[in-house]
Design an enzyme around this catalytic site. Structure first.
Site, PDB file in Angstrom:
ATOM      1  N   ASP A 130       0.909  -1.352  -0.069  1.00  0.00           N
ATOM      2  CA  ASP A 130       0.016  -0.054   0.087  1.00  0.00           C
ATOM      3  C   ASP A 130       1.026   1.314  -0.040  1.00  0.00           C
ATOM      4  OD1 ASP A 130      -2.015   1.668   0.153  1.00  0.00           O
ATOM      5  OD2 ASP A 130      -2.967   0.796   2.115  1.00  0.00           O
ATOM      6  N   ASP A 146     -10.247   4.559  -2.031  1.00  0.00           N
ATOM      7  CA  ASP A 146     -10.935   3.322  -0.859  1.00  0.00           C
ATOM      8  C   ASP A 146     -12.668   3.477  -1.154  1.00  0.00           C
ATOM      9  OD1 ASP A 146      -8.428   3.230  -0.011  1.00  0.00           O
ATOM     10  OD2 ASP A 146      -9.043   3.271   2.248  1.00  0.00           O
TER      11      ASP A 146
HETATM   12  C1  GLA Z   1      -5.274   2.396   2.740  1.00  0.00           C
HETATM   13  C2  GLA Z   1      -6.008   1.206   1.836  1.00  0.00           C
HETATM   14  C3  GLA Z   1      -7.054   0.552   2.598  1.00  0.00           C
HETATM   15  C4  GLA Z   1      -6.418   0.036   3.851  1.00  0.00           C
HETATM   16  C5  GLA Z   1      -5.714   1.146   4.448  1.00  0.00           C
HETATM   17  C6  GLA Z   1      -5.066   0.670   5.896  1.00  0.00           C
HETATM   18  O1  GLA Z   1      -6.313   3.191   2.899  1.00  0.00           O
HETATM   19  O2  GLA Z   1      -6.492   1.677   0.517  1.00  0.00           O
HETATM   20  O3  GLA Z   1      -7.510  -0.673   1.978  1.00  0.00           O
HETATM   21  O4  GLA Z   1      -5.342  -0.905   3.484  1.00  0.00           O
HETATM   22  O5  GLA Z   1      -5.021   1.870   3.727  1.00  0.00           O
HETATM   23  O6  GLA Z   1      -4.384   1.597   6.388  1.00  0.00           O
END
Ligand code: GLA
Length: 396
Positions: A148, A221
């Site tokens: 990520d 997200d």
């Molecule tokens: C980002 C990702 C999410 C999750 C969070 C965790 O926002 O896109 O899917 O993994 O981080 O902190």
């Protein structure tokens, strides 16, 4: 005793000889399916929650429906020791034991990190420790890494500032970071799904496969709201050509069962995701699934659309205001069709079978109603409630 010793050695030899070999079988030949801790537990997740999720995947029938990855998302990380080896925090006392527990249930183990110094939740990332971390994951028996971007965006901003004449400075730095972890995972010899999470920045569908990525997020997200879910789902038009066996577009995890959408909205969510050949990662509390949630997440015919052997992603056929028709080519000359009503009232949505390759009519099956609509020709119309969907499989 001597026999046991010999047997243990034999098993060890088999492991040594054959694990790299199994790496040659295609990872993510179908869109990966499983469960991820983030959407429901977020930063509160503990090892006990993950063990319980593994138990419930089995007892609810989710595992047998195909949901095999058990993915620990952000907030498991502790500190590095003097040798740079990463340790877990107190919420996850023993990752290897957790991996074993998951494997013994016929499930696979997924984990999370960032190419940056810190993860999105501010925990330890993998920057400068990629090979070391990849080796650790392999030792723990990890089968899947979600990687990520998060704080690596600071490094990208810095590169941009330092190279004002190079419009690709940030992008190239990001790609190099993802390549580095891809190579580190490969070097372990353990097959792992490599899942890029960088919110679709700089079109990862164009460069992801070459780095060994098996999937990449295409958007920012999701959350448990109809507005956000459809904004993501319907924005996937045009990406179909970039998906295929081993490399998939990822419009983010499922929210089905988290309680803030209606059943029709969750059916829309599942229908869109299966038409998109999206990875299906449930994000709900498996200990509290209603029958309605189970019927959506475990509808075998919907899952079969997602996992179809052809491995083609679907796309929009047409859109008119709040009404949408999407199709996905399936094996055996069949076609999956999603008729969507995003309006606030009951509406008729139609598809012309001639337009999707069935000039002489076809046999039509309604996936959610689990009924055969028989032999049909020309225009098929469905009356669809607000925010609802009709999902069809059309065959010769
Ligand atoms: C980002 C990702 C999410 C999750 C969070 C965790 O926002 O896109 O899917 O993994 O981080 O902190």
């Amino acid at each position: 005793m001597r026999v046991m010793h010999g047997l243990a050695r034999l098993l060890f030899a088999i492991e040594l000889c054959c694990l790299p070999l199994s790496g040659q079988t295609k990872v993510a030949a179908r869109p990966p399916m499983g469960w991820n801790s983030w959407n429901h537990f977020a930063g509160h997740v503990t090892e006990a929650d993950v063990r319980s999720a593994a138990d419930w995947l089995v007892s609810t029938g989710m595992r047998d429906a195909g949901y095999v990855y058990v993915n620990v998302d952000d907030t498991w990380e502790g500190k590095r020791d003097a040798r740079g080896v990463l340790h877990t925090n107190e919420k996850f006392p023993d990752m290897k034991a957790l991996g074993n527990y998951i494997h013994l249930k016929g499930l696979k183990f997924g984990i999370y990190s960032s190419p940056g110094a810190k993860t999105c939740a501010g925990y330890e990332g993998s920057l400068g420790h990629e090979a070391q971390d990849a080796k650790l994951y392999a030792e723990w028996g990890v089968d899947y890494l979600k990687y990520d971007l998060c704080s690596f965006q600071d490094n990208m901003k810095k590169a941009e500032a330092e190279h004002p004449d190079d419009p690709n400075a940030a992008k190239n730095l990001m790609i190099a970071a993802y390549r580095k972890m891809g190579e580190a995972l490969k070097a372990t010899g353990r097959p792992m799904v490599y899942s890029l999470c960088q919110y679709g920045v700089d079109q990862p569908w164009k460069w992801g496969p070459e780095l060994g990525a098996n999937m990449w997020r295409t958007t920012d997200d999701i959350d448990d709201s109809y507005g956000r879910m459809i904004a993501i789902g319907f924005s996937q038009a045009g990406l179909a050509k970039y998906a295929g066996p081993g490399h998939w577009n990822d419009p983010d995890m499922l929210e089905i069962g988290n309680g803030k959408m209606t059943q029709n909205e969750y059916k829309t969510h599942m229908s869109l995701w299966v038409l998109l050949a999206a990875p299906l990662l449930a994000g709900n509390d498996l200990t509290k699934m209603t029958e309605a949630d189970k019927n959506i997440l475990m509808n075998k015919e919907a899952i079969a659309i997602d996992q179809d052997a052809l491995g083609r992603q679907g796309d929009r056929l047409y859109q008119s205001g709040d009404l949408d028709v999407w199709t996905k080519p399936l094996s055996g000359g069949r076609v999956a069709v999603g008729l969507f009503n995003r309006s606030w009232s009951m509406r008729d949505v139609s598809v012309d079978l001639k337009e999707i390759g069935f000039k002489n009519g076809a046999t039509v099956r309604d996936v959610w109603k689990q009924t055969d609509l028989g032999r049909r020709s020309g225009v098929v119309t469905s009356r669809i409630p607000t925010h609802g969907v009709t999902l069809l499989v059309v065959s010769q």
